[in-house]
Scaffold this active site. Structure first.
Site: not given
Length: 752
Positions: A467-469, A632, A634, A705, A707
């Site tokens: 979703i763009g993460t 994983l 940065p 990371v 949330e």
């Protein structure tokens, strides 16, 4: 030297496709003979449809059908209330099921035509006559109807109390109490929800915006009585979702309904206004009462929350539970109840529950620190929790103290004057606030497939979402490092039910869940390659010790004999193997889950400047220090935290869906009146990733990371506003009128 990709700031592998427009989102898929659907939204909050006249719309050339409750029947779910995988307790909403209106904006008809423009115009010709009933949409006025939240939704755990908080509070020397509220929020991702459904030769192919292709397959199969193998859901790119795509939305049902009936491809999308009609972060009222001894030790915590849900489902969030684990305290009383209202069921929204509870708890901690005349950071350190008192378990790892230390140092916290209204620049009052954040480090069962070809190229697949993460990127990194390949030789595919099953993309569990599956399947391929290398007689590594074999940059080598080396391609060719295919499953370690609590943690420091005359609040600096295990990537991880902080600023100062309780409808259902930050609202944001090693949480040692970046931001800003002004605003968002009104009320009380 082994090539390392994990932990490196690699740029997004899907970045080029996105910036050049070749990435195809759900609405971008087109096929021949496409039809277009337009949804008609109901205009009352509760009642029933007396009549619905579609004759004018059907009279237009090019309009093929208008679907309503009058001509939709016989679906399996009309007799058996099928749920999707993320559904809470209760009965899910069923579009076009009957004449009942359950909430304002409910879909009442679907117009299908040759063109989108015609379908939209035809929808304006439909006349709907309603019989209205009395309704309730105001949480505050219906608290007396609250009920205990049921267990049922995935991840929900009933709050647990301990000790005697009431007695401890009554006997305490220092105490505070207060009520905190926040308004509804809607997700508003850039990409609108859209579905294209194609029914052909007894098979259904659906292009959908979703955070879970498997969930949509399960839902559609059950609703329409189709075999799962005959339903394929495809969603390669998602333009933001933040939880709104966890459950199937009603345009998916509409598109499939029309495609099956008309035997032609159908595309149905939602308008921006309709994006406000399928769920939101619920309005919540929280009551906090904390007490402490003179030395600053917490003696009691009482935290109760009342949250809205629909009449037909009991949507739950973990709001108060965090207050029992965040700080050391022997007497904790927690309560969480729901109020059923005439609205659509709320849906998960970034850090559901935690961001809501943290604002109240962290504000209350700040208030009690001032009662004690103690620095708010020192107060938190004084009550630091070394273990999870609720479950009586240690944390698998916890570097929160390092977050406090590194964040405070970067922010310059020691220069803070504790007195409110003591720091200023001209008419700008300056305030510094701090808050703590925590989120679960989940791992879910997941499968991944690997296909290594004779040309040395690796294709990994898993039916997850991005979703763009940065899922495409980190999975490519994990695969490349695990199998000793160059990143350009690895391709990761996702978003398709033809791929191995993966969990919903949410909860910050994707990196751990899918990543562990990817690592596992690559390890399986690696074992096969090593066995080939040492067992094939013509191989340069024949008869080497398997334990001495390493893979790096596409080469297989013996670490004890540099002359023994061959490319992966050569070894496969000599072994007569054209490809290696493996599928692997990973999941959480049940023993570790019983023995440890898995959390990510963060410390957030915020600076605000408040116009003394106008009450305008600006966030000028934020430092967010995060401990989330192994990072994983940065670069993509920092982007996640930045996005979370920006949203936290939005939550604190701007974001609110305004319900007009006279009509039971959200009125600012557009991007011009639903306020979110623009570039000028955002200033310096510093992200610190604190080193945290965790060999227990999962094979990769990651915690996610997605949330954690938003959770403590609103609390830190609210505390900074108090430090700047001496005004305690407990009702989010903190707008200028609230700052000025509370300040005026305080002055009047002093005068009296």
């Amino acid at each position: 030297m082994k090539t390392q990709y994990i932990g490196k700031p690699v740029s997004r592998v899907d970045g080029l496709a996105k910036v050049t427009g070749t990435a195809r989102y759900s609405a971008d898929f087109k096929v021949d003979r496409m039809l277009y659907g337009y949804i008609v939204s109901g205009s009352i909050a509760k009642g029933r449809i007396i009549s619905i006249d579609t004759s004018k719309a059907m009279g237009l050339k090019g309009v093929l059908q208008v679907f309503t409750h009058e001509n939709v029947s016989g679906l399996p779910w009309f007799s058996i209330k099928y749920k999707d995988m993320d559904a809470p307790s209760g009965s899910p909403f069923r579009p076009l099921h009957d004449d009942k209106i359950l909430y304002s904006g409910q879909p009442v008809a679907l117009v299908v035509a040759d063109t989108f423009e015609l379908a939209r115009y035809a929808s304006s010709l439909i006349d709907v006559l309603y019989e209205e009933e009395s309704f309730a949409t105001d949480l505050a006025k219906n608290i007396d109807r609250s009920y205990k939240a049921p267990v049922g939704k995935i991840g929900y755990v009933s709050p647990k109390s301990r000790g005697d908080a009431d007695e401890a509070y009554g006997e305490a020397e220092f105490k505070m109490s207060g009520t905190y509220q926040h308004g509804a929020e809607h997700h508003n991702p850039m990409e609108l929800f859209s579905t294209t459904a194609i029914w052909e030769n007894g098979k259904l192919t659906v292009y959908d915006k979703t955070q879970g292709v498997t969930n949509c397959q399960f839902y559609i199969g059950n609703v329409f009585g189709l075999a799962y193998k005959d339903v394929r859901i495809i969603s390669p790119y998602v333009g933001g979702a933040f939880g709104s795509g966890l459950r199937p939305q009603y345009q998916l049902f509409m598109a499939v309904l029309a495609a099956l009936e008309l035997k032609r491809p159908v595309k149905v999308g939602l308008t921006r206004q309709q994006m406000f009609t399928f769920g939101h972060r619920p309005v919540t009222m929280q009551k906090l009462a904390l007490s402490a001894s003179a030395d600053g030790s917490l003696e009691s915590i009482r935290h109760e929350a009342y949250s809205e849900t629909s009449r037909f489902e009991s949507y739950t969030e973990i709001i108060v539970n965090w207050s029992g684990t965040m700080y050391n305290c022997d007497h904790v009383k927690l309560k969480y109840e729901l109020v059923g209202l005439d609205m659509y069921t709320p849906v998960d929204m970034r850090a559901p529950g935690a961001v809501t509870g943290a604002h109240a708890m962290e504000s209350a901690m700040d208030e009690l620190a001032y009662e004690l005349k103690m620095d708010p950071l020192i107060f938190r350190l004084k009550n630091y929790a070394d273990e999870d008192q609720t479950e009586e378990k240690p944390f698998s790892s916890k570097e929160l103290i390092a977050c406090y230390r590194e964040g405070a140092e970067k922010f310059g916290w020691t220069r803070r004057n504790i007195e409110p209204r003591s720091m200023r620049e001209g008419n700008q009052l300056i305030g510094w606030g701090v808050a703590t954040a925590a989120w679960d480090a989940f791992q879910m069962p997941c499968r991944a497939k690997a296909l290594l070809s004779i040309d040395g190229k690796l294709v990994i697949s898993s039916g997850t979402s991005d979703i763009g993460t940065g899922t495409y990127t980190i999975m490519t990194q994990i695969a490349a490092e695990s199998l000793g390949l160059k990143m350009e030789d690895v391709t990761f595919h996702l978003g398709d039910t033809n791929m191995p099953m993966a969990p919903l993309e949410g909860g910050s569990w994707t990196a751990a869940s899918v990543g562990s599956a990817v690592k596992g399947v690559c390890e399986d391929v690696k074992k096969k390659l090593i066995r080939m290398a040492v067992k094939t007689k013509t191989s340069p590594l024949y008869d080497s010790n398997s334990k001495d074999i390493v893979l790096d940059s596409g080469m297989i080598s013996d670490v004890k004999d540099s002359s023994k080396s061959a490319s992966i391609v050569e070894v496969m060719r000599l072994a007569g193997i054209n490809s290696i295919e493996e599928t692997s499953t990973s999941g959480p370690n049940p023993i570790n889950k019983m023995k440890y609590t898995f959390n990510a943690h963060a410390a957030v420091f915020a600076e605000v400047k408040v116009d003394e005359d106008l009450g305008i609040v600006r966030v000028t600096r934020v430092v967010c220090a995060v401990a989330a295990g192994k990072i994983l990537n940065p670069k993509t991880a920092r982007s996640q935290i930045l996005g979370g902080v920006v949203w936290g600023i939005s939550k604190a100062l701007e974001e609110e869906s305004k319900m007009d309780h006279q009509y039971g409808r959200f009125m600012n259902h557009n991007l011009s009146e639903y306020h979110v930050p623009v570039n000028k609202d955002i200033n310096d944001i510093e992200v610190i990733f604190v080193e945290e090693k965790d060999d227990i949480v999962n094979p990769l040692g990651v915690k996610g990371v997605g949330e954690i970046g938003i959770i403590g931001v609103a609390g830190a800003i609210a505390n900074a506003v108090f430090h700047a002004t001496g005004v305690r605003v407990r009702n989010l968002p903190i707008t200028m009128d609230k700052v000025l009104q509370i300040a005026e009320d305080d002055r009047n009380q002093v005068a009296i």
